[in-house]
Design an enzyme around this catalytic site. Structure first.
Site, short mmCIF file in Angstrom:
data_model
loop_
_atom_site.label_atom_id
_atom_site.label_comp_id
_atom_site.label_asym_id
_atom_site.label_seq_id
_atom_site.Cartn_x
_atom_site.Cartn_y
_atom_site.Cartn_z
CD GLU A 1 -4.24 -8.15 1.98
OE1 GLU A 1 -5.11 -7.41 2.51
OE2 GLU A 1 -3.03 -7.92 2.06
CG ASP B 1 -12.39 -9.50 2.43
OD1 ASP B 1 -12.30 -8.54 1.65
OD2 ASP B 1 -11.94 -9.47 3.60
CG HIS C 1 -9.48 -6.20 1.24
ND1 HIS C 1 -9.73 -7.30 2.02
CD2 HIS C 1 -8.16 -5.94 1.37
CE1 HIS C 1 -8.62 -7.69 2.62
NE2 HIS C 1 -7.64 -6.89 2.23
CG ASN D 1 -0.39 -7.07 -1.34
OD1 ASN D 1 -1.03 -7.71 -2.16
ND2 ASN D 1 -0.76 -6.97 -0.06
CD GLU E 1 -2.73 -1.33 2.49
OE1 GLU E 1 -2.56 -0.53 3.41
OE2 GLU E 1 -3.60 -2.22 2.51
C1 XIL Z 1 -6.04 -6.46 8.45
C2 XIL Z 1 -6.25 -7.66 9.38
O1 XIL Z 1 -7.14 -8.55 8.75
C3 XIL Z 1 -6.78 -7.23 10.72
O2 XIL Z 1 -6.78 -8.32 11.62
C4 XIL Z 1 -5.96 -6.09 11.30
O3 XIL Z 1 -6.57 -5.63 12.49
C5 XIL Z 1 -5.83 -4.95 10.30
O4 XIL Z 1 -5.29 -5.44 9.09
N1 XIL Z 1 -4.72 -4.71 3.82
C6 XIL Z 1 -3.69 -5.51 4.28
C7 XIL Z 1 -3.92 -6.39 5.45
O5 XIL Z 1 -2.61 -5.53 3.68
O6 XIL Z 1 -2.77 -6.57 6.20
C8 XIL Z 1 -5.06 -5.90 6.32
O7 XIL Z 1 -5.32 -6.88 7.32
C9 XIL Z 1 -6.29 -5.62 5.49
C10 XIL Z 1 -6.01 -4.57 4.44
#
Ligand code: XIL
Length: 366
Positions: A279, A281, A250, A214, A172
């Protein structure tokens, strides 16, 4: 040849999904023995999940998931052949004090992964978030900060040398306008050139690990994707060991289907990089009572398979990871208050339509 094969397979997978419509095919079905995600997957694609622990879990009314929930571990081993520590390799967790590392939980995940034939995705080395207070609030010279980062990378990456498939080296680093994030301590204090150094150090510490950029918000083309493409071209021209670009994915049903993800991933594949979904969802606005409608579940299944098919259609998209597999431990309701039900399984590990849709799309792609 491989390009044609993968593309043709994706079309088949899409057709298979269309033919089942909103009604998920139940366990087993036409695909015989291919009963789990990992067994249904093509050989050149890792199917992963985040491994729950640390982060938001610490404030939840349940014990630390990975070490305490037997059923969770059984499903994790059974369904996935890649594992991403959700928080356990982040700075605040693994390096809580300047002279102290906390390797126990990350070690346990790496050990579990080895036992169950799973690859591990290391997450993450250079990020603006979840850094320890000693780092964010400390007073350091530029030279000290640089050496802190270098030492951390050599220590953490070196510890798991040979055991990590892919590292999210830089996480990020761009904001929504494609500008370097100034809240990133490394970039703010040391300048964007530190990103190349982080990749070089990680490569020295583990020459076999694939090193990734990422981010989220790169599922559709735009200035953020443009910024990553320009950076990737520059790093490659400078012979920096960059190996991959990943979309976190996400997704929210508020923002529509990821129907351009394939074209985004293809731009990085064309540069000779691996790509990955890291990641995934798919959150939704929960109706009163908190139970998603059939229609919402069907839409969610479609978003999941659109994302998978994007990866399947791109030659060197080699890793596809869900950010958790059960709503029981999802970060979504904690971070996005009106939304939820974002994973492929209910709290009791019962499978949602999205689970079956993914498994069928994987089986169709073999
Ligand atoms: C999130 C985790 O799922 C949580 O448990 C934590 O509190 C905050 O981070 N982008 C990312 C991840 O790269 O590391 C993040 O994970 C979600 C967004």
């Amino acid at each position: 040849m491989r390009k044609t094969t993968r593309a043709a397979v994706a079309v088949l997978a899409a057709a298979a999904l269309l033919s089942i419509g909103a009604q998920p095919v139940q366990a087993g079905g036409a695909h015989g023995k291919k009963q789990t995600l990992r067994s249904a997957a093509p050989r050149d694609l890792r199917i992963g999940t985040a491994v729950a622990g640390g982060g938001h879990h610490v404030d939840q009314p349940y014990p630390d998931p990975f070490p305490n929930d037997k059923q969770y571990r059984a499903v994790l081993a059974h369904e996935f052949n890649s594992a991403s520590p959700e928080n356990q390799m982040k700075w605040e967790f693994i390096h809580p004090e300047r002279d102290r590392y906390n390797f126990g939980p990350a070690d346990a995940i790496v050990k579990f992964a080895r036992k169950h034939g799973q690859a591990v995705r290391g997450h993450t080395l250079l990020w603006h978030s979840q850094n320890p207070a000693w780092l964010e609030q400390g007073t350091f010279t530029k030279a000290e900060l640089r050496s802190i980062l270098k030492k951390h990378i050599f220590t953490v990456v070196g510890r798991y040398r040979g055991q990590i498939h892919q590292w999210d080296v830089a996480n990020e680093i761009f904001d929504g306008n494609g500008a370097y994030r100034q809240e990133n301590i490394w970039i703010r204090e040391l300048g964007p050139e530190i990103v190349a150094d982080a990749f070089r150090w990680a490569h020295q510490a583990d020459p076999k690990a694939q090193l990734f950029l990422n981010d989220y918000g790169v599922e559709w083309p735009g200035v953020k994707v443009d910024a990553y493409e320009a950076l990737a071209r520059q790093l490659l021209a400078d012979r920096v060991p960059l190996h991959g670009f990943a979309s976190q994915a996400h997704l929210s049903m508020r923002y529509g289907a990821p129907d351009q993800l394939q074209s985004v991933l293809q731009r990085f594949d064309d540069l000779g990089l691996y790509t990955a979904v890291t990641e995934l969802d798919v959150r939704m606005d929960l109706p009163e009572g908190g139970v998603p409608t059939e229609e919402q579940l069907a839409t969610q299944a479609r978003y999941y398979t659109t994302t998978l098919n994007a990866c399947l259609a791109v030659d060197d998209c080699n890793s596809f990871t869900l950010w958790g597999f059960t709503d029981k431990y999802s970060w979504v309701p904690v971070f996005f208050p009106a939304e939820g039900a974002a994973t492929v399984m209910w709290d009791d590990f019962g499978r949602k339509p999205a689970y079956y849709a993914l498994r069928d799309a994987l089986a169709a792609a073999r």
